[in-house]
Write a protein that holds these residues in place. Structure first.
Motif, PDB file in Angstrom:
ATOM      1  N   LYS A 441     -15.685  15.996   6.546  1.00 38.57           N
ATOM      2  CA  LYS A 441     -14.282  16.316   6.858  1.00 38.57           C
ATOM      3  C   LYS A 441     -14.003  17.816   6.860  1.00 38.57           C
ATOM      4  N   LYS A 442     -15.005  18.629   7.181  1.00 39.91           N
ATOM      5  CA  LYS A 442     -14.839  20.077   7.144  1.00 39.91           C
ATOM      6  C   LYS A 442     -14.885  20.643   8.566  1.00 39.91           C
ATOM      7  N   LEU A 443     -14.067  21.651   8.781  1.00 39.79           N
ATOM      8  CA  LEU A 443     -14.056  22.418  10.023  1.00 39.79           C
ATOM      9  C   LEU A 443     -14.534  23.822   9.685  1.00 39.79           C
ATOM     10  N   LYS A 444     -15.615  24.253  10.332  1.00 41.91           N
ATOM     11  CA  LYS A 444     -16.228  25.538  10.012  1.00 41.91           C
ATOM     12  C   LYS A 444     -16.392  26.364  11.280  1.00 41.91           C
ATOM     13  N   ALA A 460      -9.286  17.079   6.107  1.00 43.33           N
ATOM     14  CA  ALA A 460      -8.686  15.911   5.446  1.00 43.33           C
ATOM     15  C   ALA A 460      -9.008  14.599   6.146  1.00 43.33           C
ATOM     16  N   SER A 461      -9.813  14.603   7.198  1.00 42.96           N
ATOM     17  CA  SER A 461     -10.234  13.374   7.857  1.00 42.96           C
ATOM     18  C   SER A 461     -11.434  13.670   8.743  1.00 42.96           C
ATOM     19  N   GLN A 462     -12.048  12.623   9.231  1.00 39.80           N
ATOM     20  CA  GLN A 462     -13.237  12.729  10.070  1.00 39.80           C
ATOM     21  C   GLN A 462     -12.932  13.526  11.338  1.00 39.80           C
ATOM     22  N   VAL A 463     -13.753  14.530  11.634  1.00 39.32           N
ATOM     23  CA  VAL A 463     -13.591  15.337  12.846  1.00 39.32           C
ATOM     24  C   VAL A 463     -14.458  14.711  13.930  1.00 39.32           C
ATOM     25  N   CYS A 464     -13.817  14.130  14.944  1.00 39.64           N
ATOM     26  CA  CYS A 464     -14.527  13.380  15.988  1.00 39.64           C
ATOM     27  C   CYS A 464     -14.830  14.222  17.218  1.00 39.64           C
ATOM     28  N   ASN A 465     -13.945  15.109  17.591  1.00 41.15           N
ATOM     29  CA  ASN A 465     -14.154  15.900  18.797  1.00 41.15           C
ATOM     30  C   ASN A 465     -13.395  17.207  18.655  1.00 41.15           C
ATOM     31  N   GLY A 480     -10.607  10.908  13.000  1.00 40.02           N
ATOM     32  CA  GLY A 480     -10.791   9.489  12.775  1.00 40.02           C
ATOM     33  C   GLY A 480     -10.378   9.107  11.383  1.00 40.02           C
ATOM     34  N   TYR A 481     -11.294   8.507  10.633  1.00 37.69           N
ATOM     35  CA  TYR A 481     -10.942   8.046   9.299  1.00 37.69           C
ATOM     36  C   TYR A 481     -10.560   9.220   8.413  1.00 37.69           C
ATOM     37  N   SER A 482      -9.339   9.267   7.859  1.00 37.50           N
ATOM     38  CA  SER A 482      -8.407   8.154   7.928  1.00 37.50           C
ATOM     39  C   SER A 482      -7.061   8.574   8.556  1.00 37.50           C
ATOM     40  N   LYS A 483      -7.044   9.685   9.289  1.00 40.29           N
ATOM     41  CA  LYS A 483      -5.820  10.140   9.941  1.00 40.29           C
ATOM     42  C   LYS A 483      -6.091  10.234  11.429  1.00 40.29           C
TER      43      LYS A 483
END
Length: 555
Positions: A441-444, A460-465, A480-483
């Protein structure tokens, strides 16, 4: 586009925002009993009510001082706004508007209460306090009483100034309003007095006369602050301007099923079929169908050909004008999860853990094979301008390659989940953004030249794209999960700018329009949503230079 073909997309574009329903009587129904509702009404009314349930009430409402009231009082003497700290769940644009309103109110209030003393240095030593003179518009003799002193907590005595007696404002009538006093110590008078007249002026004329004449109830510098034009704050629509039903749009994290070409055509893979929709005419045509599922697709830079990956490991290239497959390229033995173009080179990543480089000008299926990842390759992004390739895998690793070299030049291993979301910055050279899956759940943001990390943010949630805007230095991520939302980030600081909600499932697929203004997101709820997030860039006029023109001619 061919006529007579049934449109697979059903428009669900919202006409207006939904309105909350009420009962037929127009009142909300409370789940509490009648005694509780009458009890709350008795508490909120200042009129004496009969006693209910042996509880006594007075005929006055005495407000209790809360922490919020104390913070409001303290904020008069300070410039910080403790209640407006940014957070991921708040809309930063609305917070910015509220903060600017608080700052304006704070500046006007301080100026009206304290006058010119705000312009003095706040870091004056204690012994200079006695030098402050309190004057008024009328003449008063200096006080003969010596100044009193009091002891501080350190034991030193500090001389406190003696305020002169309050001065009576001079009664200068100007357009039926008294001109406020010009006392510098007390600031302008907060109240003005009107003489009794036969006709009462309208509210609009009163406000106009207050600001246009010298009888304004506020000080001149406060008036200048209130009348100056405000900054134009960017507006972002909270709802998509277009919603399309996309039946059979796969809800698989490792698929990448939508892409927007440079010729303004959106390609969507729905199950075992591929559809093209023209954004200018809204025409829809079916490009291809197969017995196997489509797992990924990517437009070539010119927008004339579309590469498609399948579940069986084959890669097909379609000529959009002729609407037929012109080449089928083998090589992978499992599904092709990601595709990326670099001019005439097509790179593909698969669940067989390999990356294949293919030159579409040659008959060979591939000319280079990479074995860097130990699990499925789920993300591939070419940086065409710098000739660099970034790959992300289910092994939580990110590799950066220089061109089509077999060995990576950089390995990033800080993510703790699969890395599918990646984007190169179109504004800063050598800058790469990556996003982790559910366990991370990290954006770097990275500097691939030095291998250093620039920013690290918990999404704070799964980064899908992920898409990096080419019009502004901002990043859009789908979650995605969970927001199940889209988040707009500031590319310089990674502060959240806006959060867009609408999908009810994971936002797995996302692409950017040709003009860089619109984001299309696809989710497991089988919908495509169009978000207008950016403005068109203003054309920049380059100054003519004889030396530059001569250099361009040499090239």
């Amino acid at each position: 586009m061919a006529n007579g073909l049934k449109n697979p997309f059903i428009s669900n574009t919202p006409v207006s925002s939904p309105v909350k329903q009420r009962t037929k009587s127009g009142k909300r129904v409370s789940k509490q009993d009648g005694s509780t509702s009458s009890l709350s009404s008795a508490q909120s009314s200042p009129v004496r009510r009969p006693r209910l349930n042996n509880v006594g009430y007075t005929d006055r409402y005495l407000p209790n001082r809360t922490d919020m009231d104390l913070r409001s009082m303290i904020s008069v003497g300070s410039t910080s706004l403790p209640g407006l700290q940014p957070s991921l769940s708040d809309n930063q644009l609305e917070l910015r508007k509220e903060q600017e309103a608080y700052e304006t109110f704070d500046a006007v209030l301080k100026n009206e209460l304290f006058g010119e003393k705000l312009s003095k240095d706040l870091n004056e030593p204690a012994d200079s306090i006695e030098k402050i003179q309190y004057t008024s518009s009328t003449s008063h003799p200096e006080p003969t009483t010596p100044p009193r002193s009091h002891a501080t907590s350190e034991g030193n005595s500090v001389v406190s100034p003696i305020l002169s007696s309050p001065a009576t404002p001079r009664r200068l009538v100007f357009d039926h309003h008294q001109k406020p006093s010009t006392t510098s110590a007390r600031g302008a008078s907060l109240l003005t007095y009107c003489e009794r007249t036969n006709s009462r002026p309208s509210t609009a004329s009163l406000i106009q006369s207050q600001f246009s004449s010298s009888a304004s109830p506020v000080r001149p510098d406060s008036k200048k602050l209130l009348l100056q034009p405000t900054k134009k704050i960017r507006q972002i629509a909270k709802i998509p301007y277009r919603v399309l039903d996309a039946p059979s749009l796969a809800d698989d994290f490792y698929y990448d099923l939508i892409d927007w070409s440079s010729t303004d055509i959106l390609a969507v893979a729905l199950g075992k079929s591929i559809f093209l929709t023209d954004n200018k005419t809204n025409d829809v045509v079916q490009l291809a169908s197969t017995d196997d599922e489509y797992t990924s697709l990517s437009w070539v830079g010119a927008g004339s050909h579309l590469a498609v990956g399948q579940l069986n490991g084959l890669v097909k290239i379609f000529d959009v004008e002729k609407r037929k497959c012109i080449r089928t390229i083998p090589g992978h033995i499992d599904r092709v999860a990601c595709l990326s173009w670099n001019n005439h080179i097509l790179s593909s990543g698969s669940r067989d853990r390999r990356i294949l480089h293919r030159d579409v000008r040659t008959p060979a299926p591939c000319f280079e094979e990479l074995h860097s990842h130990s699990q499925e390759v789920c993300g591939l992004k070419w940086n065409v301008e710098e000739n660099k390739l970034a790959s992300g895998g289910n092994d939580n690793l990110v590799f950066v390659y220089d061109g089509v070299s077999r060995n990576p030049t950089l390995k990033l291993s800080e993510h703790t989940a699969a890395v599918k979301a990646m984007a190169w910055s179109p504004h800063k050279r050598g800058t790469l953004a990556t996003g982790g899956g559910t366990a991370d759940k990290k954006l770097k943001i990275w500097n691939v030249r030095t291998g250093s990390k620039i920013h690290d943010m918990d999404a704070a949630s799964q980064v899908c794209n992920m898409v990096w805007s080419k019009n502004t230095n901002e990043i859009v991520t789908s979650h995605g999960y969970s927001k199940y939302n889209l988040t707009l980030w500031d590319g310089n600081t990674l502060d959240p700018v806006a959060i867009l909600k609408g999908h009810s499932f994971r936002g797995l697929h996302m692409t950017l329009s040709a003009d860089g203004t619109t984001i299309v997101s696809g989710a497991g709820d089988e919908t495509l949503r169009y978000w207008k997030l950016f403005e068109k860039p203003k054309p920049q006029l380059q100054p003519t230079s004889a030396l530059l023109n001569a250099f361009n001619q040499l090239r």
